[in-house]
Write a protein that holds these residues in place. Structure first.
Motif, PDB file in Angstrom:
ATOM      1  N   SER A 185       0.811  -1.221   0.000  1.00  9.17           N
ATOM      2  CA  SER A 185       0.000   0.000   0.000  1.00  9.17           C
ATOM      3  C   SER A 185       0.842   1.267   0.000  1.00  9.17           C
ATOM      4  CB  SER A 185      -0.932   0.011   1.216  1.00  9.17           C
ATOM      5  OG  SER A 185      -0.194   0.093   2.427  1.00  9.17           O
ATOM      6  N   ALA A 186       2.097   1.159   0.385  1.00  3.04           N
ATOM      7  CA  ALA A 186       2.978   2.332   0.401  1.00  3.04           C
ATOM      8  C   ALA A 186       3.431   2.726  -0.996  1.00  3.04           C
ATOM      9  CB  ALA A 186       4.204   2.059   1.277  1.00  3.04           C
ATOM     10  N   TRP A 187       3.273   1.811  -1.970  1.00  2.00           N
ATOM     11  CA  TRP A 187       3.857   1.999  -3.296  1.00  2.00           C
ATOM     12  C   TRP A 187       2.840   2.389  -4.354  1.00  2.00           C
ATOM     13  CZ3 TRP A 187       8.958   2.337  -3.378  1.00  2.00           C
ATOM     14  CH2 TRP A 187       9.679   1.741  -2.325  1.00  2.00           C
ATOM     15  N   ILE A 188       1.611   2.721  -3.957  1.00  2.00           N
ATOM     16  CA  ILE A 188       0.605   3.157  -4.912  1.00  2.00           C
ATOM     17  C   ILE A 188      -0.134   4.367  -4.351  1.00  2.00           C
ATOM     18  CG2 ILE A 188       0.339   0.882  -5.958  1.00  2.00           C
ATOM     19  CD1 ILE A 188      -2.157   0.458  -4.316  1.00  2.00           C
ATOM     20  N   SER A 189      -0.984   4.970  -5.152  1.00  2.00           N
ATOM     21  CA  SER A 189      -1.637   6.215  -4.777  1.00  2.00           C
ATOM     22  C   SER A 189      -2.792   5.992  -3.811  1.00  2.00           C
ATOM     23  CB  SER A 189      -2.156   6.924  -6.025  1.00  2.00           C
ATOM     24  OG  SER A 189      -3.248   6.205  -6.584  1.00  2.00           O
ATOM     25  N   ARG A 190      -3.148   7.045  -3.112  1.00  2.00           N
ATOM     26  CA  ARG A 190      -4.295   7.023  -2.218  1.00  2.00           C
ATOM     27  C   ARG A 190      -5.574   6.691  -2.995  1.00  2.00           C
ATOM     28  NH1 ARG A 190      -5.750   9.653   2.795  1.00  2.00           N
ATOM     29  NH2 ARG A 190      -7.999  10.084   2.875  1.00  2.00           N
ATOM     30  N   GLU A 191      -5.694   7.257  -4.183  1.00  2.00           N
ATOM     31  CA  GLU A 191      -6.890   7.046  -4.982  1.00  2.00           C
ATOM     32  C   GLU A 191      -7.072   5.577  -5.340  1.00  2.00           C
ATOM     33  OE1 GLU A 191      -5.711  11.034  -4.749  1.00  2.00           O
ATOM     34  OE2 GLU A 191      -4.530   9.359  -5.602  1.00  2.00           O
ATOM     35  N   ARG A 192      -5.997   4.897  -5.672  1.00  2.00           N
ATOM     36  CA  ARG A 192      -6.107   3.471  -6.001  1.00  2.00           C
ATOM     37  C   ARG A 192      -6.500   2.654  -4.775  1.00  2.00           C
ATOM     38  NH1 ARG A 192      -4.876   1.088 -10.665  1.00  2.00           N
ATOM     39  NH2 ARG A 192      -3.975   2.406 -12.288  1.00  2.00           N
ATOM     40  N   LEU A 193      -5.938   2.975  -3.646  1.00  2.00           N
ATOM     41  CA  LEU A 193      -6.283   2.243  -2.430  1.00  2.00           C
ATOM     42  C   LEU A 193      -7.759   2.409  -2.084  1.00  2.00           C
ATOM     43  CD1 LEU A 193      -3.136   3.068  -0.283  1.00  2.00           C
ATOM     44  CD2 LEU A 193      -3.770   0.808  -1.142  1.00  2.00           C
ATOM     45  N   LEU A 194      -8.265   3.597  -2.275  1.00  2.00           N
ATOM     46  CA  LEU A 194      -9.656   3.866  -1.934  1.00  2.00           C
ATOM     47  C   LEU A 194     -10.642   3.305  -2.952  1.00  2.00           C
ATOM     48  CD1 LEU A 194      -9.413   7.540  -0.626  1.00  2.00           C
ATOM     49  CD2 LEU A 194      -9.882   5.477   0.721  1.00  2.00           C
ATOM     50  N   SER A 195     -10.143   2.875  -4.100  1.00  2.00           N
ATOM     51  CA  SER A 195     -11.041   2.417  -5.163  1.00  2.00           C
ATOM     52  C   SER A 195     -11.516   0.983  -4.984  1.00  2.00           C
ATOM     53  CB  SER A 195     -10.343   2.566  -6.527  1.00  2.00           C
ATOM     54  OG  SER A 195      -9.239   1.667  -6.635  1.00  2.00           O
ATOM     55  N   LYS A 259       8.382  -0.967  19.798  1.00  2.00           N
ATOM     56  CA  LYS A 259       7.420   0.062  19.389  1.00  2.00           C
ATOM     57  C   LYS A 259       7.410   0.291  17.875  1.00  2.00           C
ATOM     58  CE  LYS A 259       7.541   2.486  23.813  1.00  2.00           C
ATOM     59  NZ  LYS A 259       7.684   3.791  24.508  1.00  2.00           N
ATOM     60  N   TYR A 260       8.097  -0.588  17.159  1.00  2.00           N
ATOM     61  CA  TYR A 260       8.105  -0.541  15.689  1.00  2.00           C
ATOM     62  C   TYR A 260       6.677  -0.681  15.173  1.00  2.00           C
ATOM     63  CZ  TYR A 260       9.147  -2.204  10.939  1.00  2.00           C
ATOM     64  OH  TYR A 260       9.206  -2.378   9.574  1.00  2.00           O
ATOM     65  N   PRO A 261       6.286   0.058  14.141  1.00  2.00           N
ATOM     66  CA  PRO A 261       7.106   0.931  13.289  1.00  2.00           C
ATOM     67  C   PRO A 261       7.086   2.400  13.697  1.00  2.00           C
ATOM     68  CG  PRO A 261       5.000   0.585  12.256  1.00  2.00           C
ATOM     69  CD  PRO A 261       4.956  -0.169  13.561  1.00  2.00           C
ATOM     70  N   GLY A 262       6.708   2.691  14.901  1.00  2.00           N
ATOM     71  CA  GLY A 262       6.697   4.072  15.361  1.00  2.00           C
ATOM     72  C   GLY A 262       5.403   4.783  15.017  1.00  2.00           C
ATOM     73  N   PRO A 263       5.325   6.053  15.374  1.00  2.00           N
ATOM     74  CA  PRO A 263       4.086   6.811  15.132  1.00  2.00           C
ATOM     75  C   PRO A 263       3.823   6.972  13.640  1.00  2.00           C
ATOM     76  CG  PRO A 263       5.849   8.284  15.808  1.00  2.00           C
ATOM     77  CD  PRO A 263       6.372   6.891  15.996  1.00  2.00           C
ATOM     78  N   MET A 264       2.557   6.877  13.289  1.00  2.00           N
ATOM     79  CA  MET A 264       2.178   7.032  11.894  1.00  2.00           C
ATOM     80  C   MET A 264       1.991   8.510  11.581  1.00  2.00           C
ATOM     81  SD  MET A 264       1.946   5.294   9.207  1.00  2.00           S
ATOM     82  CE  MET A 264       1.934   3.641   9.903  1.00  2.00           C
ATOM     83  N   GLY A 265       2.510   8.925  10.429  1.00  2.00           N
ATOM     84  CA  GLY A 265       2.411  10.319  10.032  1.00  2.00           C
ATOM     85  C   GLY A 265       3.152  10.583   8.744  1.00  2.00           C
ATOM     86  N   CYS A 266       3.295  11.842   8.395  1.00  2.00           N
ATOM     87  CA  CYS A 266       3.794  12.219   7.075  1.00  2.00           C
ATOM     88  C   CYS A 266       5.265  11.916   6.851  1.00  2.00           C
ATOM     89  CB  CYS A 266       3.519  13.700   6.819  1.00  2.00           C
ATOM     90  SG  CYS A 266       4.330  14.798   8.000  1.00  2.00           S
ATOM     91  N   LYS A 267       6.019  11.591   7.902  1.00  2.00           N
ATOM     92  CA  LYS A 267       7.430  11.253   7.747  1.00  2.00           C
ATOM     93  C   LYS A 267       7.687   9.748   7.847  1.00  2.00           C
ATOM     94  CE  LYS A 267       9.397  15.634   9.361  1.00  2.00           C
ATOM     95  NZ  LYS A 267      10.391  16.261  10.256  1.00  2.00           N
ATOM     96  N   SER A 268       6.641   8.967   7.952  1.00  2.00           N
ATOM     97  CA  SER A 268       6.792   7.520   8.079  1.00  2.00           C
ATOM     98  C   SER A 268       6.835   6.864   6.708  1.00  2.00           C
ATOM     99  CB  SER A 268       5.632   6.930   8.884  1.00  2.00           C
ATOM    100  OG  SER A 268       5.682   5.520   8.842  1.00  2.00           O
ATOM    101  N   GLU A 269       7.875   6.086   6.463  1.00  2.00           N
ATOM    102  CA  GLU A 269       7.958   5.346   5.207  1.00  2.00           C
ATOM    103  C   GLU A 269       6.904   4.243   5.117  1.00  2.00           C
ATOM    104  OE1 GLU A 269      11.252   3.457   7.837  1.00  2.00           O
ATOM    105  OE2 GLU A 269      10.186   5.368   7.632  1.00  2.00           O
ATOM    106  N   PHE A 270       6.289   3.921   6.248  1.00  2.00           N
ATOM    107  CA  PHE A 270       5.325   2.828   6.278  1.00  2.00           C
ATOM    108  C   PHE A 270       3.895   3.292   5.998  1.00  2.00           C
ATOM    109  CE2 PHE A 270       8.698   1.858   9.453  1.00  2.00           C
ATOM    110  CZ  PHE A 270       9.340   0.886   8.706  1.00  2.00           C
ATOM    111  N   ARG A 271       3.691   4.581   5.871  1.00  2.00           N
ATOM    112  CA  ARG A 271       2.336   5.066   5.651  1.00  2.00           C
ATOM    113  C   ARG A 271       1.873   4.695   4.240  1.00  2.00           C
ATOM    114  NH1 ARG A 271       5.690   9.204   4.287  1.00  2.00           N
ATOM    115  NH2 ARG A 271       5.034  10.709   2.684  1.00  2.00           N
ATOM    116  N   PRO A 272       0.592   4.481   4.048  1.00  2.00           N
ATOM    117  CA  PRO A 272       0.102   4.197   2.700  1.00  2.00           C
ATOM    118  C   PRO A 272       0.354   5.377   1.768  1.00  2.00           C
ATOM    119  CG  PRO A 272      -1.720   4.582   4.219  1.00  2.00           C
ATOM    120  CD  PRO A 272      -0.488   4.481   5.053  1.00  2.00           C
ATOM    121  N   TYR A 273       0.621   5.043   0.510  1.00  2.56           N
ATOM    122  CA  TYR A 273       0.896   5.963  -0.601  1.00  2.56           C
ATOM    123  C   TYR A 273       2.052   6.924  -0.325  1.00  2.56           C
ATOM    124  CZ  TYR A 273      -2.381   9.106   1.970  1.00  2.56           C
ATOM    125  OH  TYR A 273      -3.025   9.860   2.921  1.00  2.56           O
TER     126      TYR A 273
END
Length: 503
Positions: A185-195, A259-273
């Protein structure tokens, strides 16, 4: 002022036999001229100060130079030692990221790596676009093979490129674009995930995690997490140095909460898209032949969504490269289970999804790697066969250099139910199977869905399954488990193991 996208540099590899895209930035309405291999093309900088040109298809070649001129401002950029050959992007998570220096027999390989015509561009692993992002990106360049460079290259991608270069006798370039721990999910767009209903939960979970949190609050949480990990990681390392086969539960008792992967947010490589924008979009649409992809481990919490997710990764990347036929070679996950864990039967669902995608999406390949997994180690060390099996898939599907019998170890085709059992037929088997031990991973069931170990008769290209516990057989499966050390049936032609099946 004129610049090129950072992926263009000295020693780059350009894709042979396809139109070649070159792009960068200049002032609005500036005239840009590109000289390469006897060809001159010209364009004008337009919207968003972006200029782009397309060079015609060219044959394989080495030792070339490219000159890019801003006619308006009289600036010039020159790139040297360019090769025209084959270009592939290596995507995924940690098993694709896994460096050559850490793989099996690495020191022997590093001594000879400079004798092969392979090159690599490492896309910077940046999760957040700020001023440092552009500084870091500007320092990147294509690397030539030597001990210092190759030791940090993806081991799987290196072995793929090495074999491909030898087989085709051309220079092979790898765009290394991967990050450990990332979901598909990190490697595609938000729009595709929501579709899709199957994938929108990735976005919903992320939105919920960041809801009501300011940027400052998130940065504070991230700083606290990083400080915690800086103290926690040495304790974990100390535990496993003393207890190489220790259980994860014991490691946590010693070092404290993970505590991996840490807090979710705009600097997290694990966040979707996220890394879709900070990595994939930074190199698309650099002209290439196709993709190799090793991923799935970080989506084992949603195995039933993986079929849709993987399809969307393929569709997204093909769309970004403006070619819906680009080849996509998939690594099917190997056997794995953590020490002391129970079998959740989720990796077998992901393996099944990977094979379904391969069978249903054109121009895809499937590298079966079952026996290469390791118990208690999610990062198996033997990466050479993984890269080489990906190469076999490419040699068959893309370059048509070998037949399917030499690229596969057998995939389920069909079955016939008899009064005594089930006869199973396979694609890509023409010389029979090589059995190296007891075949204990085949199971059979009736309509009640209760499985029993199956007795196995291996014929030339078919397998007959039966059980005295199942009077009227309906279903059968093979290797429906996260981990087994008993991988004992291989193609005689290719030496690759039979893929799992479930029907």
């Amino acid at each position: 002022m004129i610049t090129c996208a950072s992926i263009f540099s000295n020693s780059m590899v350009l894709q042979r036999d396809k139109s070649i895209s070159i792009w960068g930035h200049a002032n609005l309405f500036d005239i840009v001229r590109v000289h390469f291999n006897g060809i001159v093309v010209e364009t004008q900088t337009l919207k968003n100060n972006i200029w782009s040109v397309e060079l015609p298809p060219m044959s394989a070649n080495d030792g070339l130079s490219m000159t890019i001129q801003n006619i308006t401002s009289e600036e010039t950029i020159v790139f040297d030692n360019i090769s025209i050959g084959e270009v592939w992007l290596a995507g995924g998570q940690s098993n694709m990221e896994f460096e050559l220096q850490n793989s099996l027999n690495a020191q022997d390989e590093l001594k000879i790596c400079d004798t092969f015509n392979v090159r690599c561009y490492n896309v910077p692993r940046n999760a957040y676009i700020d001023e440092y992002f552009y500084i870091n990106e500007s320092c990147t360049h294509w690397e030539l093979p030597n001990q210092d460079n190759c030791k940090k290259w993806s081991a799987v991608a290196y072995y793929f490129a090495k074999k491909l270069s030898v087989e085709l006798n051309v220079t092979v370039g790898i765009i290394n674009c991967n990050w450990g721990g990332t979901s598909g999910s990190a490697w595609i767009s938000r729009e595709r995930l929501l579709s899709h209903e199957d994938t929108k939960a990735y976005v919903q979970d992320y939105d919920k995690a960041i809801d009501g949190k300011t940027f400052e609050q998130y940065c504070q949480e991230l700083e606290e997490y990083q400080e915690y990990v800086a103290k926690w990681q040495p304790k974990i390392n100390e535990f496993y140095a003393k207890n190489p086969n220790g259980l994860w539960s014991d490691a946590l008792a010693f070092a404290g909460e993970c505590k991996y992967p840490g807090p979710m947010g705009c600097k997290s490589e694990f966040r979707p898209y996220g890394v879709y924008h900070t990595m994939i979009k930074r190199v698309a649409p650099y002209t290439l032949r196709g993709f190799i992809y090793y991923q799935g481990e970080s989506d084992d919490h949603r195995p039933n969504s993986y079929y849709t997710l993987l399809q969307e990764v393929i569709a997204q990347w093909r769309e970004d490269w403006l070619d819906d036929t680009l080849p996509f070679m998939i690594v099917q996950l190997p056997m794995h289970m953590e020490r002391g864990d129970v079998d959740h039967y989720n990796w077998c669902v992901i393996r099944e999804a990977q094979e379904r995608v391969h069978k249903n999406i054109k121009n895809t390949g499937l590298a079966v790697t079952l026996e290469l997994g390791e118990y208690g180690n999610i990062h198996p060390l033997n990466k050479k066969p993984v890269g080489e099996r990906l190469c076999l898939q490419a040699l068959h599907h893309v370059y048509h250099q070998i037949d399917a019998y030499h690229a596969y170890g057998g995939l389920y085709k069909s079955h016939v139910i008899t009064k005594d059992g089930i006869l199973v037929y396979f694609d890509y088997i023409n010389d029979g199977f090589n059995v190296t031990g007891d075949l204990i991973n085949f199971e059979i069931s009736g309509s009640d869905g209760k499985y029993y170990p199956a007795q196995v008769r291996v014929y030339n290209n078919e397998i007959f399954l039966y059980s005295h516990e199942v009077r009227y057989p309906v279903h059968a499966r093979y290797l429906w488990t996260n981990y087994s050390k008993d991988i004992n049936i291989f193609s005689k032609t290719s030496g690759i193991p039979l893929a799992p099946f479930n029907f």
